[in-house]
Structures are given as C-alpha cells and as structure tokens.
Design an enzyme around this catalytic site. Sequence first.
Site, PDB file in Angstrom:
ATOM      1  N   TYR A 239      -4.009  -5.938  59.147  1.00 49.82           N
ATOM      2  CA  TYR A 239      -3.920  -7.102  60.030  1.00 49.82           C
ATOM      3  C   TYR A 239      -2.726  -6.977  60.967  1.00 49.82           C
ATOM      4  O   TYR A 239      -2.823  -7.247  62.167  1.00 49.82           O
ATOM      5  CB  TYR A 239      -3.806  -8.364  59.181  1.00 49.82           C
ATOM      6  CG  TYR A 239      -3.748  -9.655  59.961  1.00 49.82           C
ATOM      7  CD1 TYR A 239      -4.904 -10.194  60.519  1.00 49.82           C
ATOM      8  CD2 TYR A 239      -2.558 -10.347  60.125  1.00 49.82           C
ATOM      9  CE1 TYR A 239      -4.867 -11.387  61.224  1.00 49.82           C
ATOM     10  CE2 TYR A 239      -2.508 -11.535  60.826  1.00 49.82           C
ATOM     11  CZ  TYR A 239      -3.662 -12.055  61.378  1.00 49.82           C
ATOM     12  OH  TYR A 239      -3.618 -13.239  62.068  1.00 49.82           O
TER      13      TYR A 239
ATOM     14  N   SER B 166       0.249 -13.719  66.078  1.00 49.95           N
ATOM     15  CA  SER B 166       0.766 -14.128  64.775  1.00 49.95           C
ATOM     16  C   SER B 166       2.230 -13.737  64.693  1.00 49.95           C
ATOM     17  O   SER B 166       2.695 -12.853  65.426  1.00 49.95           O
ATOM     18  CB  SER B 166      -0.012 -13.419  63.658  1.00 49.95           C
ATOM     19  OG  SER B 166       0.598 -13.589  62.396  1.00 49.95           O
TER      20      SER B 166
END
Length: 275
Positions: free
Chosen positions: A147, A134
Amino acid sequence: MSGKSILITGCSTGIGLDAARTLKADGWTVFASCRALQDCEQREAEGFDAPRLDYQDPDSIAHCASRVLEKTGGSLDAVFHNGAYALPGPLEDIPANGMRAQFEANFLGWHDLNRHLIPAMRTRGEGRILFNSSVLGLVGMKYRGAYVATKFAVEGYCDVLRMEMADTGIKVVLIEPGPIETDFRKNAIQQFERWVDWKSSARRAQYEDSLLDLLHKGGSSGVQWPASAVTHAVIKALTAKRPKARYGVTAPTHVMALARRLLPTRALDWVLSKG
C-alpha cells in the site's frame, strides 16, 4: 445541467460516500461510482447517478468516463480519485501478482481514468483532479509495504501532473488523510487472506505470535477521525481559487510530514517501527 459536477470513485462506504452525500447536499451533481454493482444500485436508490467503476477493469473505466462526459456535455468539473484498498503483510510474502493487483487498483487505474477525462478538461480550460493519498504516502510503516508503494507512487505522479497541467487551467491536488473511521481494515483482511500464504512464510512463527493479531485487531489504540474530516479538505480543494498542492488531514499526517523533514532517516525509522 446547473451547478458543479464531480465524479467520485469508491463511494460504497467511508470517505467516498461521505464526500458524495455532502457535495450532493451542497448542490453538486455527483457521479458516485462504486466497484460492486450492488453498491451502485444502493447509491442510485439515494438519487445518485452511480456508474460502476473498477480500477482493475479498463472497460469499466472507459464506460464510466464516457457516461459521465456524455451526461455533463463534456463539462465535468472535477474528479476525486478515492477508491483503493490495502494488501497488508511483510513485503517478502507479497506475491508479484498481488502487488500488480494493488498497483492496478491504487495507481494505474487512476492514471487510466485521467487519460479519459483530461482531454475534456483541457478543451474547457479548467478542471480539478483530486487524489486521496495517505500519511503512508509520506512515510512508510512495516507490513504495509504494498500500500505504501502505491501511495508514494501517487504522490510523485501528482507532483509531476500538477506541473504539467499548470498551463491548462487544470488544478491537481493531493488529499493526505491519517487514521479515518472506515471499513479499510476489513477489506485489507480479505486481501491478505487472498494473497498471503503465511503458513509457508519464513515468518510463520512471527505471524502466529503477533502478526495475525496485529492484522485483525490493529496496533495500539488511537484516535480515528470521521470521514467528514476528509470531506472538509475535499471541499476546500474544490472551492479555493488557488488550491494548495496538499491538504493534510488529521494530526498524525501533520506530525509525520514534519518528522520526515526534520529527522534523520534512521531516527525516523526508529519512530515508525514503534507505531
């Protein structure tokens, strides 16, 4: 079995589903794994072989890997680690068990699956291991710390695995998407409601004033790219003779990668705090 074969995790919706459908249409044998049994049944109705795989369940990881290797005769060409979720909230409000669950799903389970698949790839002298990271594996942002921590871990893990596999014929690649149209926020809300006791938080007033609204509606509206943008990068990573170590997807990823290299830490913190 003719053609190439790939195991893709997290194929219930979004990135995993788009990649599975596209590669299947291109002639790949796709094992489209999902965490929930009902989603596996939906993929099977489409004609996929869809083993259940829950990264938080070691037995399901072992069973999925065994099934895939048996059906490919030990010749699985690639795996795309995609299944993951976010547990949002300020880090001081994330309980340790919630953080453990986040790492099991987004990192440790990925390592476990690799341990089952790498021996077969080593025997063949080839294979590709793709990791869906990501933009948040490059930079951190407030209220996404759990996360972010898993994606930073994935980035470091892949860098080391890539070097360690250099003499085996196994290629290791990071895919780094920015904002993609998926059910990611809906799933994150479920995790927040499960783990975060915001009413007991020192930030309760802040939650009531803005954080709950931010969780449910998001920040400033911006462009979201379709899942097919990630699939395009996945295909490049699978078919290039010498795949790149990283494939950035979406403009925000490229911008943040550049900002991280060029900006002093405090300046980068200021930029990220606005987003």
